[in-house]
Design a protein around this motif. Sequence first.
Motif, mmCIF file in Angstrom:
data_model
loop_
_atom_site.group_PDB
_atom_site.id
_atom_site.type_symbol
_atom_site.label_atom_id
_atom_site.label_comp_id
_atom_site.label_asym_id
_atom_site.label_seq_id
_atom_site.Cartn_x
_atom_site.Cartn_y
_atom_site.Cartn_z
ATOM 1 N N GLY A 123 -16.915 5.229 2.075
ATOM 2 C CA GLY A 123 -16.581 5.594 3.453
ATOM 3 C C GLY A 123 -15.322 4.872 3.862
ATOM 4 O O GLY A 123 -15.121 3.719 3.502
ATOM 5 N N CYS A 124 -14.457 5.585 4.559
ATOM 6 C CA CYS A 124 -13.197 4.978 4.977
ATOM 7 C C CYS A 124 -13.066 5.114 6.488
ATOM 8 O O CYS A 124 -12.395 5.993 6.971
ATOM 9 N N PRO A 125 -13.739 4.250 7.241
ATOM 10 C CA PRO A 125 -14.650 3.207 6.772
ATOM 11 C C PRO A 125 -16.054 3.765 6.589
ATOM 12 O O PRO A 125 -16.351 4.866 7.008
ATOM 13 N N CYS A 166 -7.071 -1.905 4.815
ATOM 14 C CA CYS A 166 -6.575 -1.890 6.185
ATOM 15 C C CYS A 166 -7.328 -2.878 7.052
ATOM 16 O O CYS A 166 -7.038 -3.025 8.229
ATOM 17 N N GLY A 220 -16.980 0.323 1.245
ATOM 18 C CA GLY A 220 -15.832 1.115 1.678
ATOM 19 C C GLY A 220 -15.144 1.794 0.507
ATOM 20 O O GLY A 220 -15.224 1.338 -0.641
ATOM 21 N N THR A 221 -14.453 2.887 0.805
ATOM 22 C CA THR A 221 -13.858 3.705 -0.248
ATOM 23 C C THR A 221 -12.768 2.977 -1.031
ATOM 24 O O THR A 221 -12.569 3.241 -2.210
ATOM 25 N N CYS A 222 -12.059 2.046 -0.411
ATOM 26 C CA CYS A 222 -11.088 1.256 -1.176
ATOM 27 C C CYS A 222 -11.791 0.594 -2.356
ATOM 28 O O CYS A 222 -11.317 0.644 -3.484
ATOM 29 N N ARG A 256 0.821 -1.218 0.000
ATOM 30 C CA ARG A 256 0.000 0.000 0.000
ATOM 31 C C ARG A 256 0.855 1.268 0.000
ATOM 32 O O ARG A 256 0.333 2.361 -0.059
ATOM 33 N N GLY A 299 -10.336 -2.452 7.946
ATOM 34 C CA GLY A 299 -11.338 -1.711 8.702
ATOM 35 C C GLY A 299 -12.749 -1.975 8.244
ATOM 36 O O GLY A 299 -13.679 -2.038 9.058
ATOM 37 N N CYS A 300 -12.939 -2.131 6.959
ATOM 38 C CA CYS A 300 -14.293 -2.319 6.467
ATOM 39 C C CYS A 300 -14.847 -3.682 6.895
ATOM 40 O O CYS A 300 -16.030 -3.809 7.164
ATOM 41 N N HIS A 355 -10.463 5.124 12.263
ATOM 42 C CA HIS A 355 -9.993 6.222 11.414
ATOM 43 C C HIS A 355 -10.555 7.596 11.742
ATOM 44 O O HIS A 355 -10.901 8.377 10.845
HETATM 45 S S1 SF4 Z 1 -11.924 1.935 2.821
HETATM 46 FE FE1 SF4 Z 1 -10.637 2.689 4.503
HETATM 47 S S2 SF4 Z 1 -11.390 1.533 6.266
HETATM 48 FE FE2 SF4 Z 1 -12.079 0.434 4.465
HETATM 49 S S3 SF4 Z 1 -10.497 -1.103 4.036
HETATM 50 FE FE3 SF4 Z 1 -10.030 0.739 2.829
HETATM 51 S S4 SF4 Z 1 -8.574 1.893 4.066
HETATM 52 FE FE4 SF4 Z 1 -9.601 0.450 5.425
#
Ligand code: SF4
Lengths: 415, 246
Positions: B136-138, B15, B85-87, A38, B17-18, A155
């Motif tokens: 959304g992140c997340p 990450c 999620g935004t990813c 990343r 998170g989602c 976050h």
């Molecule tokens: S969108 Fe943000 S919270 Fe979700 S997996 Fe990607 S980096 Fe992590």
Amino acid sequence: MIIELHEFTRVEGNGRAEIVVEDGEVKDVRLKIVEGPRFFELLTLGRHYYDVPDLEARICAICYLAHSVASVMGIERAFGVEVPEEIKLLRELGLIGELLESHALHLYLLVAPDVLGYSDAIRMATKHGELVKEGLALKAFGNRIRELIGGREIHGINVKPGGFGRYPTVEELEEVERQSEALLKLAKRAVRLFAGLGPYGERAKHFVATDGYLWGERLISEGGEPFHYTERIEERSLVYSFAKQGKYNGESFLVGALPRLLLKAKMLTPEAKRLFEEQRERLETGYVSYNNLAQAIELVYSLERAGEIAKTLLDRGINGENVPVEPGEGEGIGYVEAPRGVLIHHYRTDSEGKIVYSNIITPTALNHAMMEASLLKEVRALYGEVGEGEMVKKLEETVRAFDPCISCSVHLVKL
Amino acid sequence: MMEKLKLGVFELTGCGGCALNVLFLYERLFDLLEFYEMGEFHMASSAQGGGHYDVGIVTGTVSTHRDLELLKNARNRSDYLIALGTCATHGSVQASVELPIREKLKAVYGDEGNPMKALDSKPAVEYVAVDLAIPGCPYDKEELYQALMNIARGADPVRPDYPVCVECKLNEYECVLVKRNLPCLGPITLGGCNAACVRSGLGCIGCRGPLPGEVNPAGEYEILRGLGYNGDYIVRKFKTFARWEP
Ligand code: SF4
Ligand code: SF4
């Protein structure tokens, strides 16, 4: 012959191990982190310092606040900014919330099924529903603190160089004080439960931690005198892994709950110290599996310390003022204890406060060599003695002791 | 008793998170389990493959060949696929590193090869069609919960179409852009997070990606310039979570 272990997923994203066997003899074990890269170090290059901690938070969801705080500290040191006690205490409180959230998730939902002989937490829940609920209660409280200090459960952007966007209110601090006291008995029970785990994995010879309990100015090891990571820790790339591997004076070493207890027992709160003394002999053997017991003792420490911090702040009253930040050319390193061990954020900035150099070293990279050593030892003992299924189970337990990032493992999620 | 829907969660590079945020639904996760039966909630290795899902959730970006295979597999096996999620919807932070993959690998790992088959990170939606995108992140847990409940009831999930600013007004938060001159992307960012960051008195950093449609990034750019922020700073901020052109 190469034996591949699958399902090895509580390493930040995706990882697995490969066992190399030649002529019936175990030659090597490679721990492969296959999660896609990343490029966080590149991401922050050229960025204005103000935005950097929020980006770095995205490295990991389980310990986002450790990343924000380490980043903020690195930046403040680069600019020569000193923050007052109040801000330090609040940051510490946030890190405690994260420790609770992460340790509870790990211990109750991942490790407990091993201790009690279940294949996952859901199956375990039918007989030990109370225990699962206790774990969730601790985790929810940890998340509540993360929300208060960090801005949201995952976050949040509330931790800033020089202070916070928003400071907690008196009512919120009172809630922290009350809850940490109410939950303390659960944490003490956890210590009894995880004291049942036996010794496995390798015995660590070197331990590294920050010089304060949850953050520091420098690192310390078993020798005691503080040092910067650049003096003793080297990181190298591996062809089979997206995570790098750290060595301490060229040797494998351990970071995490066990090193924190062993190196910083003096800083523990009363009940945590008593429990540590009770378990001291076992912990001092250095088996990595005792990291789980150390985590349980840290649950007690966290709750006691959270209560102390809330009380201190309530007694003195919250000032709620940020320190002005003047960007400039400089260099700074932030050292924080993420739940699973030492986390390092190192930056250089230019005169406008933009990042021109950045290096981030995560606990999983620091423990990587120790994980491989532990797997190798286990495989050598088990190979040919037990069936493959049994061996894989044992190895998973060994890796689990390190609590490498991403605890949402197979255990938790096979509903 | 109605048949439960089969739900699978597929994690690409991110990450975590989602995926973790699903667990942070706490007891409401059990409400969902009244309607859904959980299948894999994890990396599906080839060994685990097979099986059909009524609803698939994909989180993360495509950053390796392995991610890409997993994503295609998830699409083929799911009737209804959610990019979560935004990813998954816009690429998030890792997609904003604008160098070719080989150069990136070299800069971080000091190696010119690419033995692990890394790709430039891209959102899942650039490779496959999805039925619903929740950024959304997340993402906001409530939004996911409502969407899954609606799907279970056969209703179309609500798709927010207003900026974060609307949620600030509803919550009566002080405007940090106007009152405190903070760089806030709220006016051009898709709402749905209940203005989580403005609650802390800080500017929205745009984690839900740009508001589709009539959004006016040029106007926002001018406002921030007017407040004294430099052009490079603003553009980088715009591009953090979604690679949009101001
Ligand atoms: S969108 Fe943000 S919270 Fe979700 S997996 Fe990607 S980096 Fe992590
Ligand atoms: S306010 Fe902006 S940055 Fe914060 S959660 Fe909402 S969309 Fe994301």
